[in-house]
Motif scaffolding. Structure first.
Motif, short mmCIF file in Angstrom:
data_model
loop_
_atom_site.label_atom_id
_atom_site.label_comp_id
_atom_site.label_asym_id
_atom_site.label_seq_id
_atom_site.Cartn_x
_atom_site.Cartn_y
_atom_site.Cartn_z
N VAL A 186 22.94 -37.35 -67.18
CA VAL A 186 21.82 -37.54 -66.26
C VAL A 186 22.36 -37.55 -64.83
O VAL A 186 23.23 -38.36 -64.48
CB VAL A 186 21.08 -38.86 -66.56
CG1 VAL A 186 19.93 -39.06 -65.56
CG2 VAL A 186 20.57 -38.87 -67.98
N GLU A 187 21.85 -36.62 -64.02
CA GLU A 187 22.33 -36.52 -62.65
C GLU A 187 21.96 -37.76 -61.85
O GLU A 187 20.85 -38.29 -61.95
CB GLU A 187 21.75 -35.29 -61.95
CG GLU A 187 22.34 -33.97 -62.42
CD GLU A 187 21.92 -32.82 -61.53
OE1 GLU A 187 21.18 -33.07 -60.55
OE2 GLU A 187 22.35 -31.68 -61.81
N GLY A 188 22.93 -38.23 -61.04
CA GLY A 188 22.66 -39.34 -60.15
C GLY A 188 22.07 -38.86 -58.84
O GLY A 188 21.62 -37.72 -58.71
N THR A 189 22.10 -39.72 -57.85
CA THR A 189 21.54 -39.42 -56.54
C THR A 189 22.65 -39.32 -55.52
O THR A 189 23.56 -40.15 -55.49
CB THR A 189 20.56 -40.53 -56.12
OG1 THR A 189 19.53 -40.65 -57.10
CG2 THR A 189 19.93 -40.22 -54.77
N TRP A 190 22.60 -38.29 -54.69
CA TRP A 190 23.59 -38.15 -53.63
C TRP A 190 23.45 -39.30 -52.63
O TRP A 190 22.34 -39.68 -52.26
CB TRP A 190 23.42 -36.82 -52.89
CG TRP A 190 23.83 -35.61 -53.67
CD1 TRP A 190 23.02 -34.70 -54.26
CD2 TRP A 190 25.17 -35.18 -53.91
NE1 TRP A 190 23.76 -33.74 -54.88
CE2 TRP A 190 25.09 -34.00 -54.68
CE3 TRP A 190 26.43 -35.68 -53.58
CZ2 TRP A 190 26.21 -33.32 -55.12
CZ3 TRP A 190 27.55 -34.98 -54.00
CH2 TRP A 190 27.43 -33.82 -54.77
N GLY A 191 24.58 -39.84 -52.21
CA GLY A 191 24.59 -40.90 -51.22
C GLY A 191 25.81 -40.79 -50.33
O GLY A 191 26.82 -40.21 -50.73
N PRO A 192 25.75 -41.34 -49.12
CA PRO A 192 26.89 -41.23 -48.20
C PRO A 192 28.12 -41.96 -48.75
O PRO A 192 28.02 -43.03 -49.35
CB PRO A 192 26.38 -41.90 -46.91
CG PRO A 192 25.27 -42.80 -47.36
CD PRO A 192 24.64 -42.12 -48.54
N CYS A 193 29.29 -41.34 -48.54
CA CYS A 193 30.56 -41.95 -48.97
C CYS A 193 31.67 -41.51 -48.02
O CYS A 193 32.69 -40.97 -48.43
CB CYS A 193 30.89 -41.58 -50.42
SG CYS A 193 30.90 -39.81 -50.78
N ASP A 194 31.43 -41.70 -46.72
CA ASP A 194 32.40 -41.30 -45.71
C ASP A 194 33.68 -42.12 -45.83
O ASP A 194 33.72 -43.17 -46.47
CB ASP A 194 31.80 -41.49 -44.31
CG ASP A 194 30.62 -40.56 -44.07
OD1 ASP A 194 30.59 -39.48 -44.71
OD2 ASP A 194 29.74 -40.92 -43.28
N GLY A 195 34.74 -41.64 -45.18
CA GLY A 195 36.01 -42.36 -45.18
C GLY A 195 37.04 -41.76 -46.11
O GLY A 195 38.12 -42.32 -46.28
N GLN A 196 36.71 -40.63 -46.79
CA GLN A 196 37.64 -39.92 -47.67
C GLN A 196 38.03 -40.73 -48.90
O GLN A 196 38.97 -40.38 -49.61
CB GLN A 196 38.91 -39.50 -46.92
CG GLN A 196 38.65 -38.61 -45.72
CD GLN A 196 39.92 -38.18 -45.02
OE1 GLN A 196 40.11 -37.00 -44.77
NE2 GLN A 196 40.80 -39.10 -44.71
N SER A 197 37.31 -41.85 -49.18
CA SER A 197 37.61 -42.65 -50.36
C SER A 197 36.40 -43.48 -50.72
O SER A 197 35.66 -43.92 -49.83
CB SER A 197 38.82 -43.56 -50.11
OG SER A 197 39.09 -44.36 -51.24
N VAL A 198 36.20 -43.71 -52.04
CA VAL A 198 35.10 -44.54 -52.48
C VAL A 198 35.51 -45.21 -53.80
O VAL A 198 36.27 -44.64 -54.58
CB VAL A 198 33.80 -43.73 -52.67
CG1 VAL A 198 33.91 -42.77 -53.85
CG2 VAL A 198 32.59 -44.64 -52.86
N THR A 199 35.04 -46.43 -54.01
CA THR A 199 35.27 -47.15 -55.26
C THR A 199 33.93 -47.49 -55.90
O THR A 199 33.02 -47.99 -55.21
CB THR A 199 36.06 -48.45 -55.01
OG1 THR A 199 37.34 -48.12 -54.46
CG2 THR A 199 36.27 -49.23 -56.30
N ILE A 200 33.80 -47.19 -57.18
CA ILE A 200 32.56 -47.46 -57.90
C ILE A 200 32.85 -48.34 -59.10
O ILE A 200 33.91 -48.25 -59.71
CB ILE A 200 31.86 -46.16 -58.34
CG1 ILE A 200 32.83 -45.27 -59.13
CG2 ILE A 200 31.31 -45.40 -57.16
CD1 ILE A 200 32.21 -43.99 -59.65
#
Length: 803
Positions: free
Chosen positions: A412-426
């Motif tokens: 199931v496709e999620g929703t695009w959201g901003p993740c600037d900074g060249q790194s993200v933790t989920i």
């Protein structure tokens, strides 16, 4: 080299600008490669260990304080060390050792980046090698008459400049020869790994030694922008089939090539040169882009203070031509086929109008914003346990790019959201199949049409492991049992059982009471949130006899006694038992009867002993108290006999009162150290004197009665040299609470005593002769830290220093 990006896109266009874009070592480390750097990292980077390198041996870039190729100062995995030898050899050996320590089934990535032949190029081993002055046609070129830009125009080189440039060229060339030896040793260390190891050898820049009347780099001429580039990869190109290629290859091609060979996407400015190695292609580009100061420090321009400063420029290099456009509006065009030394500038030459138009178009194409191509550098790609957090790093070419991320779960496709900074933790993440998507958008609002993706899953397939961390001793006499236990997952639930009974929910700690004598077994199992039930570990023990043995001391020393040896006999009302004995409150140790102590101090003592039976029951502690006296004083007929005896440090003094009337033995120092009180015939009184001094005392009933106790100081050895470490002892133990020791010294030739150790609590200290040869005297006393009262000084001890 590390990013595959032009300086305009990394932002690094000066030494002081840090690199803040993801790198190929990060990606390889994430893939399981063992990674190493030995040498320089970046001019702007501190030599602090970096997480993407398993080994980080960093030499700060010049002009760092103390920089040298000889006995270099290196940061070895966080510890700065001054190492002995030559920097290229030391760093090569670190790299060779790293390769040798890497398991044969683990790939590795190693950067050997010595600063040589950079200034000061002070490796002395090759400085005897002859080096001829470098005199190409462009040397001391008339830059004022060949169409060079304004910043390059100047008069002929001075004799001093000629000498200086030749000296730099000589030193750098000689240092390079020594570097060759280190490179050879490093390559030889590959051993069996040679056949599948890609080796890339290059420099990060060229250098001018008087060509075009200039020294250094940062100019668009071949001497500055063209560097050696040697590649060896037997897996694609057999060593027996070497070749030389004129293909235009750049340092931005290194990261894309490595990514290509490990089958990893790398959306950068550079191109993979792997097709050149396989023979699939003879070139990978028609034109190469060069640039200077087109990022953070743009625009760079000459000024009155720095008239020869290189202006910002973009340039294009083809097999036949070079064309450069400066921020100043100046241009250069060189026909490399007929003018390889770039002496005549054909920019705006009517004979080269068509060539210039074509090159200008190629330059426009090379400097146009690239289509965004986003790359995931690090992040999970396998199976993660539940409740994990997933961290991803990524980049797109533009340093001004913004980013959007999307997480797809179970298709199931999620929703695009901003993740600037060249790194993200989920996270935290539950069980499922995941796809992480990321896309970059450049400063012109152009978004990557093909986002990069990485698939991974979260699955709890393992049962928790339970550990019983504590429980009762075996055997034991205790009828209460307490258990603690834990599992390697959280959260879990526990079920506990005693002696094979029904398992019931429980928590740690768990206590059972009123247990009967005999064997018992406890078990516990954990169940995780996914229903996985682990195995149940057990704890078995036996509750046995609960009656402890009784210990009796049957004989021991008289009280008081002058004997410094004491023998005890003792027994218990059970058999077999083990005994534990202690003297004066010390650590209890196993013992047997009879037990003898020797060399005891002349003071009061207490011996204690207890017994334990085979079931662990420990009984009473029996004690025996007695005093070993050092000095005996008779109190009789209004007199103390002897009047001024010498007592040892810590030794006991006993007054025996023989009448015919009552007397006292009372301290007269004002420190209230001791007072027997009125004592009649047949009585006795004992005091232990801890520190050196002369202690005056008397009888409060008969004031005319007086005596003293002299406690000497000790200095050893009695003789020695100036280098001998002597030790002065003024007490048997630390000063009692509220008291201090004063120690005086009389040095050779001195007529008076001088303070040495005043107001100290320690019982002794070392001493090294500080006034040459001769006799040194020491004496001490005890002083009250409360009211300042003190004993008199002790008899002196002397040491003789002869040489």
């Amino acid at each position: 080299m590390l990013t595959g990006l032009y300086g305009e896109h990394t932002g690094v266009d000066a030494n002081e600008v840090p690199l803040e874009r993801p790198t190929i070592p990060q990606a390889l480390h994430d893939l399981g490669y063992r990674t190493s750097l030995a040498g320089k990292y970046l001019n702007s980077a501190r030599c602090d260990p970096r997480p993407e390198f398993d080994q980080f041996v960093c030499q700060a870039a010049p002009p760092a304080p103390g920089y040298s190729l000889v006995d270099p100062l290196l940061d070895v995995n966080g510890t700065v060390q001054r190492l002995t030898g030559y920097a290229p050899d030391i760093e090569a050996q670190f790299t060779a050792d790293f390769i040798a320590d890497t398991p044969a089934d683990q790939p590795f990535f190693a950067m050997f980046t010595p600063t040589t032949p950079h200034h000061p190029a002070d490796d002395p081993r090759c400085q005897s090698e002859p080096v001829s002055p470098y005199r190409p046609p462009s040397y001391d070129e008339d830059t004022q008459g060949t169409g060079k830009p304004q910043y390059m125009q100047r008069g002929p080189l001075t004799p001093q400049e000629v000498a200086d440039f030749d000296s730099v060229h000589e030193r750098m060339t000689q240092a390079t020869r020594c570097l060759d030896m280190a490179v050879g040793a490093l390559l030889s260390s590959l051993g069996d790994r040679e056949q599948d190891t890609l080796v890339i050898y290059l420099s990060d820049n060229g250098y001018l030694y008087g060509e075009h009347r200039r020294s250094g780099k940062q100019v668009p001429y071949e001497e500055s922008v063209r560097v050696p580039f040697v590649v060896r990869f037997p897996a694609l190109l057999p060593e027996a089939e070497p070749f030389t290629s004129d293909a235009l290859v750049q340092n931005v091609d290194i990261a894309p090539t490595i990514a290509d060979l490990v089958d990893m996407h790398w959306g950068a400015d550079g191109l993979s040169f792997a097709p050149l190695l396989t023979g699939e292609a003879s070139s990978i580009r028609d034109a190469a882009r060069i640039e200077h100061c087109e990022a953070i420090f743009f625009p760079c321009e000459p000024n009155s203070k720095y008239p020869t400063r290189t202006p910002s420029f973009f340039g294009v290099v083809t097999p036949l031509y070079k064309y450069v456009e400066y921020v100043t509006g100046e241009k250069e065009l060189y026909d490399l086929a007929i003018d390889p030394y770039e002496i005549v500038n054909h920019a705006d030459d009517v004979l080269y109008v068509a060539v210039q138009l074509q090159l200008a178009g190629q330059l426009d194409s090379l400097t146009a914003p690239p289509e965004p191509d986003t790359t995931i550098v690090t992040g999970p790609s396998g199976v993660l346990p539940p409740n994990s957090y997933a961290t991803f790093t990524y980049f797109s070419q533009s340093r001004f790019a913004t980013y959007e991320c999307r997480l797809d779960i179970n298709g199931v496709e999620g929703t695009w959201g901003p993740c600037d900074g060249q790194s993200v933790t989920i996270g935290p993440l539950v069980d499922g199949e995941y796809v992480f998507n990321v896309r970059g958008t450049d400063e012109n609002a152009v978004t990557d049409a093909t986002p990069d993706t990485r698939a991974f899953s979260v699955l709890d397939a393992s049962a928790p492991t339970t550990t019983i961390t504590s429980g009762p001793s075996d055997p034991t006499t205790e009828t209460t049992a307490t258990f603690t236990f834990s599992a390697d997952e959280d959260p879990v639930t526990f079920d506990c059982s005693l002696d094979g009974g029904l398992a019931e929910p429980c928590t740690s700690p768990l206590t059972y009471t009123g247990l009967s004598a005999g064997p018992h077994t406890f078990s516990v199992a954990a169940t995780d949130g996914s229903g996985n039930v682990g195995t149940a570990p057990t704890w078995s023990w036996t509750i046995s006899d609960v009656v402890p043995p009784t210990t009796t001391i049957t004989s021991g020393p008289s009280d008081p006694t002058a004997e410094t040896t004491a023998t005890f006999t003792f027994s218990a009302d059970e058999d077999p038992v083990t005994f534990s004995c202690s003297l004066d409150g010390g650590l209890a140790e196993p013992c047997t009867s009879p037990l003898t102590y020797t060399g005891l101090a002349q003071t009061g003592h207490t011996f204690s002993v207890s017994a334990s039976d085979t079931t662990g029951n420990t009984g009473n502690t029996a004690t025996w108290t007695w005093t070993i006296i050092d000095v005996a004083i008779s109190v009789q007929d209004n007199s103390f006999t002897p009047k001024s005896p010498i007592d040892s440090r810590g030794g006991a003094v006993r007054w025996t009162f023989n009448g015919p009337s009552e007397h006292t033995a009372t301290d007269r120092s004002g420190m209230a150290l001791f007072d027997s009180g009125p004592t009649g015939p047949g009585g006795s009184y004992t005091v232990a004197f801890v520190g050196a001094g002369k202690y005056l005392y008397g009888c409060t009933i008969h004031p005319e009665m007086a005596g003293s106790i002299r406690v000497p100081i000790d200095a050893s050895p009695p003789t020695g040299s100036i280098s001998t470490s002597f030790f002065v002892t003024w007490a048997a133990e630390d000063a009692p609470a509220g008291f201090v020791y004063d120690v005086q010294i009389r040095r050779p030739g001195a007529s008076r005593w001088a303070p040495w150790m005043n107001g100290v609590t320690m019982p002794g200290d070392s001493f090294v002769a500080d006034a040459g040869t001769g006799s040194y005297g020491f004496r001490g006393r005890l002083r009250s830290a409360t009211n300042g009262a003190f004993s008199r000084y002790s008899p002196a001890a002397f040491i003789s220093v002869t040489s």
